[in-house]
Design an enzyme around this catalytic site. Sequence first.
Site, PDB file in Angstrom:
ATOM      1  N   TYR A 231      53.760  30.067  42.343  1.00 43.79           N
ATOM      2  CA  TYR A 231      54.179  30.837  41.176  1.00 43.79           C
ATOM      3  C   TYR A 231      55.687  30.964  41.276  1.00 43.79           C
ATOM      4  O   TYR A 231      56.195  31.533  42.234  1.00 43.79           O
ATOM      5  CB  TYR A 231      53.512  32.213  41.160  1.00 43.79           C
ATOM      6  CG  TYR A 231      52.076  32.162  40.710  1.00 43.79           C
ATOM      7  CD1 TYR A 231      51.744  32.383  39.379  1.00 43.79           C
ATOM      8  CD2 TYR A 231      51.058  31.875  41.605  1.00 43.79           C
ATOM      9  CE1 TYR A 231      50.436  32.310  38.954  1.00 43.79           C
ATOM     10  CE2 TYR A 231      49.736  31.795  41.184  1.00 43.79           C
ATOM     11  CZ  TYR A 231      49.436  32.019  39.858  1.00 43.79           C
ATOM     12  OH  TYR A 231      48.138  31.948  39.434  1.00 43.79           O
ATOM     13  N   HIS A 263      50.919  24.269  35.175  1.00 46.42           N
ATOM     14  CA  HIS A 263      49.584  24.734  34.826  1.00 46.42           C
ATOM     15  C   HIS A 263      49.610  25.856  33.804  1.00 46.42           C
ATOM     16  O   HIS A 263      48.888  25.830  32.827  1.00 46.42           O
ATOM     17  CB  HIS A 263      48.875  25.184  36.099  1.00 46.42           C
ATOM     18  CG  HIS A 263      47.455  25.549  35.885  1.00 46.42           C
ATOM     19  ND1 HIS A 263      47.069  26.810  35.523  1.00 46.42           N
ATOM     20  CD2 HIS A 263      46.336  24.812  35.968  1.00 46.42           C
ATOM     21  CE1 HIS A 263      45.754  26.831  35.399  1.00 46.42           C
ATOM     22  NE2 HIS A 263      45.285  25.637  35.651  1.00 46.42           N
ATOM     23  N   HIS A 264      50.416  26.873  34.029  1.00 49.70           N
ATOM     24  CA  HIS A 264      50.638  27.847  32.973  1.00 49.70           C
ATOM     25  C   HIS A 264      51.977  28.554  33.133  1.00 49.70           C
ATOM     26  O   HIS A 264      52.575  28.511  34.213  1.00 49.70           O
ATOM     27  CB  HIS A 264      49.469  28.827  32.804  1.00 49.70           C
ATOM     28  CG  HIS A 264      49.322  29.855  33.870  1.00 49.70           C
ATOM     29  ND1 HIS A 264      48.298  29.865  34.774  1.00 49.70           N
ATOM     30  CD2 HIS A 264      50.072  30.944  34.155  1.00 49.70           C
ATOM     31  CE1 HIS A 264      48.426  30.900  35.573  1.00 49.70           C
ATOM     32  NE2 HIS A 264      49.483  31.577  35.230  1.00 49.70           N
ATOM     33  N   HIS A 334      53.315  28.718  36.847  1.00 48.09           N
ATOM     34  CA  HIS A 334      52.345  28.362  37.872  1.00 48.09           C
ATOM     35  C   HIS A 334      52.334  26.843  38.005  1.00 48.09           C
ATOM     36  O   HIS A 334      51.941  26.147  37.082  1.00 48.09           O
ATOM     37  CB  HIS A 334      50.966  28.893  37.459  1.00 48.09           C
ATOM     38  CG  HIS A 334      49.850  28.463  38.366  1.00 48.09           C
ATOM     39  ND1 HIS A 334      48.533  28.621  38.037  1.00 48.09           N
ATOM     40  CD2 HIS A 334      49.861  27.877  39.585  1.00 48.09           C
ATOM     41  CE1 HIS A 334      47.789  28.145  39.015  1.00 48.09           C
ATOM     42  NE2 HIS A 334      48.566  27.686  39.956  1.00 48.09           N
ATOM     43  N   HIS A 413      41.008  38.681  30.989  1.00 48.43           N
ATOM     44  CA  HIS A 413      41.560  38.711  32.349  1.00 48.43           C
ATOM     45  C   HIS A 413      40.601  39.357  33.345  1.00 48.43           C
ATOM     46  O   HIS A 413      40.117  40.464  33.120  1.00 48.43           O
ATOM     47  CB  HIS A 413      42.882  39.487  32.340  1.00 48.43           C
ATOM     48  CG  HIS A 413      43.523  39.600  33.681  1.00 48.43           C
ATOM     49  ND1 HIS A 413      44.154  38.534  34.286  1.00 48.43           N
ATOM     50  CD2 HIS A 413      43.606  40.616  34.558  1.00 48.43           C
ATOM     51  CE1 HIS A 413      44.603  38.912  35.471  1.00 48.43           C
ATOM     52  NE2 HIS A 413      44.284  40.172  35.657  1.00 48.43           N
ATOM     53  N   HIS A 415      39.883  39.042  37.982  1.00 51.73           N
ATOM     54  CA  HIS A 415      40.320  38.365  39.202  1.00 51.73           C
ATOM     55  C   HIS A 415      39.256  37.340  39.604  1.00 51.73           C
ATOM     56  O   HIS A 415      38.484  36.880  38.759  1.00 51.73           O
ATOM     57  CB  HIS A 415      40.654  39.386  40.284  1.00 51.73           C
ATOM     58  CG  HIS A 415      41.960  40.088  40.014  1.00 51.73           C
ATOM     59  ND1 HIS A 415      42.415  41.155  40.722  1.00 51.73           N
ATOM     60  CD2 HIS A 415      42.915  39.829  39.088  1.00 51.73           C
ATOM     61  CE1 HIS A 415      43.597  41.539  40.255  1.00 51.73           C
ATOM     62  NE2 HIS A 415      43.910  40.754  39.247  1.00 51.73           N
ATOM     63  N   MET A 488      39.089  43.185  38.072  1.00 50.86           N
ATOM     64  CA  MET A 488      39.539  43.769  36.816  1.00 50.86           C
ATOM     65  C   MET A 488      38.609  43.290  35.716  1.00 50.86           C
ATOM     66  O   MET A 488      37.928  42.282  35.883  1.00 50.86           O
ATOM     67  CB  MET A 488      40.961  43.300  36.489  1.00 50.86           C
ATOM     68  CG  MET A 488      41.995  43.801  37.462  1.00 50.86           C
ATOM     69  SD  MET A 488      43.653  43.446  36.859  1.00 50.86           S
ATOM     70  CE  MET A 488      44.614  44.423  38.020  1.00 50.86           C
TER      71      MET A 488
END
Length: 645
Positions: A231, A263-264, A334, A413, A415, A488
């Site tokens: 990241y 990737h993002h 990322h 979202h 995890h 989350m």
Amino acid sequence: MQTTGNKRSSCPSFRLREVASMYFTMIMVFLVILVVALQGTAPRENYFPYKVPLDPQSFLELSWNVSYPEQVVHFQLLVKEPKFGLLFGMSDRGEFENADLAVLWSDGHSSYFGDAWSDEKGQLHMDSQQNYQLLKAHRTPEGLYLVFKRAFSTCDPKDYLIEDGTVHLIYGILEKPVRSLQAINLSAIHRGVQRVQLLKPNISAPELPRDMKTMEVRAPNVVIPSQETTYWCYMVELPDSFPRHHIVMYEPVITAGNEAIVHHMEVFQCAAEFDSFPHYNGPCDSKMKPDRLNYCRHVLAAWAMGAQAFYYPEEAGLAFGGPGSSKYLRLEIHYHNPLVFKGRHDSSGIRLYYTATLRRYDAGIMELGLVYTPVMAIPPGEAGFLLKGYCTDKCTQVALPPAGIHIFASQLHTHLTGRKVVTILSREGREREVVNADNHYSPHFQEIRMLKKVVSVFPGDVLTTTCTYNTEDRNQATVGGFSITDEMCVNYVHYYPQTQLELCKSAVDLGYLQRYFNLVNRFNDEEICMCPQASIRQQLSSVPWNAFNRDVLKSLYDFAPISMHCNKSSAVRFPLGFWLKLAVCNCFSRLANASPFPESTPFKDEIRIFFGSPGIAKPGYMVDDHQNLPMKDGPPRSSGWRRLL
Ligand SMILES: *[C@@H]1O[C@H](CO)[C@@H](O)[C@H](O)[C@H]1NC(C)=O
Ligand SMILES: *[C@@H]1O[C@H](CO)[C@@H](O)[C@H](O)[C@H]1NC(C)=O
Ligand SMILES: *[C@@H]1O[C@H](CO)[C@@H](O)[C@H](O)[C@H]1NC(C)=O
Ligand SMILES: *[C@@H]1O[C@H](CO)[C@@H](O)[C@H](O)[C@H]1NC(C)=O
């Protein structure tokens, strides 16, 4: 084999299907297609608006289009170095077992194309119904182009049902000739997975303002670290006294050659309360990264592989610049570099399109789902455990304008253990609409998705967000929290006009979790410490996870009262915006064909009696009113919500 989605309900009955499939078997099995060696160029007209590289070296490039009237996806696969064939397909979560595949293979003389499936051992079989239909195959100097189509739903139980949300695409390259389809050993080939949203919404781009300007937020010549996951963080400063603008659109800018590694990317705005932020250009997890960068969390733009440009609706824009807003932005990229390439340079980023002519409405972002608290926990070893977060009618009543708000995009979202997420809108005791759903959700693929249809939410509406988790590889309970190993359940919804409501989330009332621990202790030798110094995390880690304790926890989450967080920005509550002990009602009449989740399990008598009996919880925990609980006479049955206090 695959998700038993409701879309299959339009499929013909079993008998009919048998007849149809026999017919297909006769004419289609071992459909032989000679891959014609036409010399020529790529098709001049581009019918395929969407494109992703499948493998990290971009040897396979997938383009596609979607026709909603026909309910069909057209794929175009460019194979840059055709060897002895390839596999392309879809499966629930990217596995090669129980997958639905199109296979092109060569025995060295002829080439064959067919629709195949793999069983639970990964053995390939020719499908009796050929639903991947090859339309074209031609060679060009760039490589081999294959064009084929697939209906969203085929009614073949061996086929994958193409749904909204994430699709796990799988591919494999055959490096040697093979005698037959059955002779392909899936474990022995070069293969991989790529996640995309196949069913992109059919939205025409809104008209853009004439005075539009652009700004590129890009990392300057980063050397991509030679490790699988990085990241990267880079700080950008807006010009001094940059006035208030509206972002109306943004798109990715990817350095050529790195399409399969970037990737993002996300652009965050920093908190206005700090006058300055240090410069930084380095990995986000580095010890050298200044702590203050953690205050740059307000999302301005987000892109993930395969996503197109993002447009705001014509009447709204995302405000940035001007007084009360920070001039500091943080770009986060990322890099996914599984082949650990060394020395790759990258200057990717996001191009913002903005205008000084402010549109009618400011767009806003609201968090729905569960509060980050260990009270919401998932036992270990669960294949699909559900947690629900509510944005209740009382909160929408006080916080939304009478004309309502309009949700046009959403980012789900969780995890690592998140597997499905869905948000459903209910009104007057009835489920009305799915706001956003992903049955193949992956925490490794989070993008802001435009909704196919804008969803309007009015005062008094309820938004329920349900997350499904898989904890089969864990031996401790997983609790709600911020750490990557915690969980989350969030849906960031993008909407207009902006309101002060930034967070509309819930969690089960803490006092009821303590009662649960008491109940567990009653049946299990007082294993859980009920002492005030024990944390919920510790208490959960001493629960013996037998079937009974799991069931009771599930029922608790279905029926125990919740506390509601109905907050403005900077954690300020709305007046009356924090309610304890709201009765939970799972009694909305269900939306047909929408909710992939089973009905809640009925509340067991013994549990009901326990939670209903006053005075059992030991003193010193949640000081709550044990009287007048709805559980005394069973779970609440009224439609809507009942306040308890
Ligand atoms: C997109 O929607 C329009 C109607 O809004 C329809 O005419 C058109 O065929 C759709 N296009 C696709 C690719 O589904
Ligand atoms: C999708 O691509 C196919 C094949 O090139 C083309 O015939 C079709 O018109 C395209 N459909 C849409 C909706 O663009
Ligand atoms: C398939 O390949 C794997 C890995 O190379 C090997 O272990 C396995 O024995 C092969 N299976 C068959 C049936 O040949
Ligand atoms: C909502 O606001 C209350 C009161 O300021 C605060 O205690 C609570 O932590 C906030 N909730 C969340 C989820 O941030």
